[in-house]
Motif scaffolding. Sequence first.
Motif, PDB file in Angstrom:
ATOM      1  N   ARG A  71       0.826  -1.207   0.000  1.00 43.18           N
ATOM      2  CA  ARG A  71       0.000   0.000   0.000  1.00 43.18           C
ATOM      3  C   ARG A  71       0.861   1.258   0.000  1.00 43.18           C
ATOM      4  NH1 ARG A  71      -5.694   0.247  -0.787  1.00 43.18           N
ATOM      5  NH2 ARG A  71      -6.153  -1.953  -1.061  1.00 43.18           N
ATOM      6  N   PHE A  72       1.932   1.239   0.788  1.00 41.91           N
ATOM      7  CA  PHE A  72       2.820   2.401   0.854  1.00 41.91           C
ATOM      8  C   PHE A  72       3.426   2.729  -0.511  1.00 41.91           C
ATOM      9  CE2 PHE A  72       4.147   1.789   5.601  1.00 41.91           C
ATOM     10  CZ  PHE A  72       2.933   2.310   6.002  1.00 41.91           C
ATOM     11  N   THR A  73       3.851   1.693  -1.223  1.00 39.20           N
ATOM     12  CA  THR A  73       4.635   1.894  -2.439  1.00 39.20           C
ATOM     13  C   THR A  73       3.814   1.872  -3.719  1.00 39.20           C
ATOM     14  OG1 THR A  73       5.088  -0.480  -2.674  1.00 39.20           O
ATOM     15  CG2 THR A  73       6.641   0.813  -1.352  1.00 39.20           C
ATOM     16  N   GLY A  74       2.583   1.325  -3.644  1.00 43.23           N
ATOM     17  CA  GLY A  74       1.806   1.133  -4.862  1.00 43.23           C
ATOM     18  C   GLY A  74       2.246  -0.080  -5.644  1.00 43.23           C
ATOM     19  N   ALA A  75       3.049  -0.954  -5.046  1.00 42.71           N
ATOM     20  CA  ALA A  75       3.511  -2.158  -5.732  1.00 42.71           C
ATOM     21  C   ALA A  75       2.320  -3.059  -6.057  1.00 42.71           C
ATOM     22  CB  ALA A  75       4.504  -2.915  -4.859  1.00 42.71           C
ATOM     23  N   PRO A  76       2.237  -3.547  -7.301  1.00 45.65           N
ATOM     24  CA  PRO A  76       1.133  -4.436  -7.655  1.00 45.65           C
ATOM     25  C   PRO A  76       1.238  -5.753  -6.888  1.00 45.65           C
ATOM     26  CG  PRO A  76       2.757  -4.355  -9.417  1.00 45.65           C
ATOM     27  CD  PRO A  76       3.160  -3.310  -8.426  1.00 45.65           C
TER      28      PRO A  76
END
Length: 249
Positions: free
Chosen positions: A31-36
């Motif tokens: 969530r912090f990074t937007g990593a899929p």
Amino acid sequence: MAAPMELFCWAGGWGLPSVDPDCLAVLTYARFTGAPLKVHRVTSPWRSPSGKGPAEFWDQTVAFAPQKYNADYDLSATQSADTLAFRACRCPPQIHTFWVDAKNYVEHTRKWYAETIPFPLNFFLPNAMHKRHLERLQLMWGDDYMEDEEKLEKEVRAQLYREARECLTLLSQRLGSQKFFFGDSPASLDALVFSRLAPLLKAKLPNGKLQQHLKSLQNLCNYCTSILSLYFPWDGGEGCPPPHPAGLA
């Protein structure tokens, strides 16, 4: 767009997207990074590819290759060292609170897993998990950890509680009035700290001595509440979240 990693994740409860700290750390970091991240919510470790349990790749998640998915990319050497030091801690106080403390284990932890895990696994899997956590503590504390039940109840419990109180107090002092531990942007340390604090804060523990100390540290409580509202803005943590711009499935 990068192909999503897959997380086999224990189900949510207590108002959290997952009750397992390792799973919660990976979910939060994504969530912090937007990593899929493609999430598979499971109720048995055997449903994960390795058969060992959910959240099997924290280190790989932190190292998620492209710069835009690395929350620690801009950390200083000192900040990176602080992060590594916290990651090296296996958090025995939390293990003791949920898995060794007899009242909490019987009335809360085992009850939740027994109600969540499907029949017939719910009859023996919680006890197997309990045994595994006891073995982890034995490795940390030495071979004599489980030899004397009276020692467990008095000396070890008292020492674990003192260390846990001290750890929470130090975290509170370190956070101060900041939004995150290194300022206005979250890093992997925040994902790890949140994943350890939030279950302790949100669980309805019959023996809540350590929980009460956490609740007395207002900045840590606000910190957990803020992360939940900003990055997991749905109610209860029981079901699947709505679509999120960060790309978490």
